[in-house]
Design an enzyme around this catalytic site. Structure first.
Site, PDB file in Angstrom:
ATOM      1  N   LYS A 181       0.845  -1.201   0.000  1.00 48.40           N
ATOM      2  CA  LYS A 181       0.000   0.000   0.000  1.00 48.40           C
ATOM      3  C   LYS A 181       0.880   1.251   0.000  1.00 48.40           C
ATOM      4  CE  LYS A 181      -2.151   2.653   3.080  1.00 48.40           C
ATOM      5  NZ  LYS A 181      -2.146   3.903   2.306  1.00 48.40           N
ATOM      6  N   GLU A 256       9.565   1.021  10.804  1.00 49.31           N
ATOM      7  CA  GLU A 256      10.524   2.123  10.605  1.00 49.31           C
ATOM      8  C   GLU A 256       9.757   3.404  10.875  1.00 49.31           C
ATOM      9  OE1 GLU A 256      13.660   1.770   9.776  1.00 49.31           O
ATOM     10  OE2 GLU A 256      13.726  -0.305   9.082  1.00 49.31           O
ATOM     11  N   CYS A 290      12.978  11.065   7.650  1.00 49.59           N
ATOM     12  CA  CYS A 290      12.860  10.496   8.999  1.00 49.59           C
ATOM     13  C   CYS A 290      14.124  10.721   9.811  1.00 49.59           C
ATOM     14  CB  CYS A 290      12.527   9.014   8.912  1.00 49.59           C
ATOM     15  SG  CYS A 290      13.687   8.110   7.872  1.00 49.59           S
ATOM     16  N   GLU A 391       8.590  15.409  16.509  1.00 48.71           N
ATOM     17  CA  GLU A 391       8.988  15.412  15.103  1.00 48.71           C
ATOM     18  C   GLU A 391       8.109  16.406  14.334  1.00 48.71           C
ATOM     19  OE1 GLU A 391       7.936  12.043  12.569  1.00 48.71           O
ATOM     20  OE2 GLU A 391      10.005  11.967  11.887  1.00 48.71           O
TER      21      GLU A 391
HETATM   22  P1  NAD Z   1       1.760   7.945   8.389  1.00 52.72           P
HETATM   23  O1  NAD Z   1       2.081   7.120   9.586  1.00 52.72           O
HETATM   24  O2  NAD Z   1       0.662   8.930   8.486  1.00 52.72           O
HETATM   25  O3  NAD Z   1       1.374   7.023   7.134  1.00 52.72           O
HETATM   26  C1  NAD Z   1       2.251   6.028   6.649  1.00 52.72           C
HETATM   27  C2  NAD Z   1       1.430   4.980   5.909  1.00 52.72           C
HETATM   28  O4  NAD Z   1       0.582   4.327   6.853  1.00 52.72           O
HETATM   29  C3  NAD Z   1       0.521   5.537   4.824  1.00 52.72           C
HETATM   30  O5  NAD Z   1       0.496   4.648   3.725  1.00 52.72           O
HETATM   31  C4  NAD Z   1      -0.838   5.564   5.524  1.00 52.72           C
HETATM   32  O6  NAD Z   1      -1.919   5.474   4.632  1.00 52.72           O
HETATM   33  C5  NAD Z   1      -0.750   4.319   6.381  1.00 52.72           C
HETATM   34  N1  NAD Z   1      -1.651   4.309   7.537  1.00 52.72           N
HETATM   35  C6  NAD Z   1      -2.167   5.369   8.202  1.00 52.72           C
HETATM   36  N2  NAD Z   1      -2.984   4.947   9.193  1.00 52.72           N
HETATM   37  C7  NAD Z   1      -2.984   3.594   9.153  1.00 52.72           C
HETATM   38  C8  NAD Z   1      -3.647   2.580   9.913  1.00 52.72           C
HETATM   39  N3  NAD Z   1      -4.473   2.875  10.913  1.00 52.72           N
HETATM   40  N4  NAD Z   1      -3.410   1.281   9.608  1.00 52.72           N
HETATM   41  C9  NAD Z   1      -2.564   0.950   8.609  1.00 52.72           C
HETATM   42  N5  NAD Z   1      -1.924   1.872   7.838  1.00 52.72           N
HETATM   43  C10 NAD Z   1      -2.123   3.179   8.114  1.00 52.72           C
HETATM   44  O7  NAD Z   1       3.142   8.623   7.959  1.00 52.72           O
HETATM   45  P2  NAD Z   1       3.379   9.699   6.818  1.00 52.72           P
HETATM   46  O8  NAD Z   1       2.856  11.005   7.301  1.00 52.72           O
HETATM   47  O9  NAD Z   1       2.946   9.151   5.523  1.00 52.72           O
HETATM   48  O10 NAD Z   1       4.992   9.742   6.796  1.00 52.72           O
HETATM   49  C11 NAD Z   1       5.766  10.495   7.657  1.00 52.72           C
HETATM   50  C12 NAD Z   1       6.326   9.658   8.796  1.00 52.72           C
HETATM   51  O11 NAD Z   1       7.067   8.553   8.277  1.00 52.72           O
HETATM   52  C13 NAD Z   1       7.299  10.439   9.651  1.00 52.72           C
HETATM   53  O12 NAD Z   1       7.010  10.192  11.006  1.00 52.72           O
HETATM   54  C14 NAD Z   1       8.654   9.848   9.289  1.00 52.72           C
HETATM   55  O13 NAD Z   1       9.628   9.964  10.277  1.00 52.72           O
HETATM   56  C15 NAD Z   1       8.288   8.429   8.999  1.00 52.72           C
HETATM   57  N6  NAD Z   1       9.316   7.784   8.160  1.00 52.72           N
HETATM   58  C16 NAD Z   1      10.178   6.903   8.755  1.00 52.72           C
HETATM   59  C17 NAD Z   1      11.201   6.312   8.009  1.00 52.72           C
HETATM   60  C18 NAD Z   1      12.191   5.364   8.637  1.00 52.72           C
HETATM   61  O14 NAD Z   1      12.927   4.717   7.898  1.00 52.72           O
HETATM   62  N7  NAD Z   1      12.257   5.265   9.956  1.00 52.72           N
HETATM   63  C19 NAD Z   1      11.313   6.610   6.653  1.00 52.72           C
HETATM   64  C20 NAD Z   1      10.409   7.501   6.081  1.00 52.72           C
HETATM   65  C21 NAD Z   1       9.403   8.088   6.857  1.00 52.72           C
END
Ligand code: NAD
Length: 497
Positions: A181, A256, A290, A391
């Site tokens: 997804k 992650e 991130c 963050e």
């Molecule tokens: P998010 O957590 O809002 O969404 C990430 C994904 O999860 C999306 O595809 C979203 O649709 C899905 N999602 C949301 N709610 C869900 C649920 N209840 N059940 C299952 N899936 C769900 O994050 P974002 O705003 O898209 O991305 C930013 C975040 O990602 C930041 O916190 C960043 O630090 C983190 N990030 C971490 C890494 C790493 O390697 N540690 C890398 C990139 C981004």
């Protein structure tokens, strides 16, 4: 650009080898963050769409069309995928910039890294693994690695292509089938990647993609009993929710998550190098990274000089549309995210922190149509402030002052996160001493941000569980089986009758 733009109108999902709309025909607009224009419509998948993908992946896994072929054969598909990514590099780069906003230069690096990641795992999966053990005669004991099964892969919007590849390449290399997804905000390059999977002829049902909301599609993937593993990249709050959801069916979980990473600058560091990497650490990707070095900790004797030089350089960063020549920093990804970042800037002001530069949305020259924020620096901050602890995920940095190694380490480790960290010093022993005290999974000395397919990526504390990339990233997608072989086949004779 016109040609590329035409290609992305009306995206589709990829389920069991077929391109599909959502079962209820719902769609969601996909927006170019540089100008607010709709570039495409993506299917708004439902739980039923997610289940169709899960059943296809389950069937493909059980039939062994992927796990049952040799590692060499799987590797040959991955190598073809890498070649195709390079063939389509220009298109993928433009699409990534249009969808996510990042400058073409950054998108181009992501595309190159994506091809290299497929090649890395194509190579790794054909190399020796497993172990044998010297146990008492007449037994021979060994361990083999096997695919986990159906893997649910959920990714965020900040590296739409690369975060997808970091999961898909090792998951497929290991012989799993996948239900993937993308973020609902950035489905465009993932769609192109799945076109490539179709072009190289991946067997039906091996790689499935469902678009849509996290709470609907993501939740179905995380909760469904036919999914064996969830590999998630995204926010810490969502990660916690997914972990709880996956617990009911005891899925393997790899997370992650977010960060608030420290970048420690000692007075004996090469000054201009430290300033340069500190700028790169926070403003690359408009801070939507991130591992961003979002807390700069500077030794007190050079603090004022460092802030002055950092601010001078931050003001010179060319902010603009990712596809405009000379752009060094693009917009934030969405209106919603823009509002979140601006609200943190307000919080910082209310907490009493002082803005040394930036702090505003950028308007004028048409930029008001997009989601642009000035490179922003906060000083006069303390550990208790939300802008120091949470963050922000935007071009906003706090610069803190420290006295000596001990205080640097205390401040550096003083958040719930533990993703990354950097140390700048010309004293090699001190650099390593401090790095070893950092509670973080990814670290640099006299550098910030370089990432390698060969090396593990992931966090301590609330920045996640497990690792992407390298041999560790492959192991996440493997089960370990112990095999004990009796070399003397005769009754054990434990019971007398
Ligand atoms: P998010 O957590 O809002 O969404 C990430 C994904 O999860 C999306 O595809 C979203 O649709 C899905 N999602 C949301 N709610 C869900 C649920 N209840 N059940 C299952 N899936 C769900 O994050 P974002 O705003 O898209 O991305 C930013 C975040 O990602 C930041 O916190 C960043 O630090 C983190 N990030 C971490 C890494 C790493 O390697 N540690 C890398 C990139 C981004």
């Amino acid at each position: 650009m016109v040609e590329v733009k035409k290609r992305v109108v009306n995206l589709k999902m990829f389920i069991d080898g077929e391109w599909k709309d959502a079962e209820n025909q719902d769609t969601r607009p996909v927006i170019n963050p540089a100008n607010g224009e709709v570039i495409s419509y993506a299917p708004e998948g439902t739980a039923a769409d997610a289940r169709a993908a899960i059943y296809a992946a389950r069937r493909a896994f059980e039939e062994g069309v992927w796990s049952g072929i040799s590692a060499q054969e799987r590797a040959s598909y991955l190598l073809k995928i890498a070649d195709k990514i390079e063939d389509y590099a220009d298109e993928l780069t433009q699409l990534e910039t249009m969808d996510n906003g990042k400058p073409l230069r950054e998108a181009g690096f992501d595309v190159g890294d994506a091809a290299a990641c497929f090649r890395y795992y194509a190579g790794l999966i054909t190399k020796p693994d497993g172990q044998t053990y010297h146990v008492a005669d007449p037994m021979q004991a060994m361990v083999v690695r096997e695919p986990v099964g159906v893997c649910g892969l959920i990714v965020p919007w900040n590296y739409p292509l690369l975060m997808s590849v970091w999961k898909i390449a090792p998951a497929l290399a290991a012989g799993n089938t996948i239900v993937f997804k993308p973020s609902e905000v950035t489905p465009v390059t993932p769609k192109k990647l799945f076109e490539i999977f179709e072009e190289v002829g991946l067997p039906k049902g091996v790689a499935n993609m469902v678009m849509g909301a996290g709470a609907v599609v993501g939740n179905e993937i995380a909760s469904h009993p036919e999914v064996d593993m969830i590999s998630f990249t995204g926010g810490t709050k969502t990660g916690k929710h997914i972990m709880k959801t996956a617990a009911d069916t005891m899925k393997k979980v790899s997370l992650e998550l977010g960060g608030k990473s420290p970048n420690i600058i000692f007075a004996d560091a090469d000054f201009e190098t430290a300033v340069d990497y500190a700028l790169f650490g926070i403003y690359a990707g408009s801070g939507q990274v991130c591992s961003a070095g979002s807390r700069i900790l500077v030794e007190e004797s050079i603090y004022d000089q460092f802030v002055a030089r950092f601010v001078e350089r931050a003001k010179q960063i060319q902010v603009g549309p990712g596809n405009a020549s000379g752009t060094e920093m693009g917009p934030l990804v969405s209106q919603e995210h823009l509002e979140k970042v601006l609200s943190y800037i307000e919080i910082g002001k209310q907490e009493g922190a002082q803005i040394a530069c930036g702090g505003k949305r950028i308007v004028g020259n048409g930029l008001e149509k997009g989601y642009f924020v000035e490179p922003t620096v906060f000083v006069n901050v303390n550990e208790e402030m939300r802008i120091v602890q949470e963050e922000i995920f935007g071009p906003v940095v706090v610069i803190q002052k420290f006295k000596g190694e001990e205080e640097a380490i205390k401040l550096a480790n003083g958040t719930i996160y533990g993703l990354a960290g950097g140390v700048f010093t010309n004293n090699g022993a001190k650099g390593l001493r401090v790095i070893k005290k950092l509670r973080a999974g990814i670290t640099w000395v006299n550098s910030y941000h370089p990432t390698y397919n060969e090396a593990p990526w992931g966090g301590y504390k609330q920045s996640g569980i497990g690792r992407s990339l390298g041999t560790f990233g492959l192991e996440e997608f493997q089960e370990i089986k112990q095999i004990n072989i009796n070399l003397q086949v005769e009754p054990i004779g434990w019971f007398s009758n």
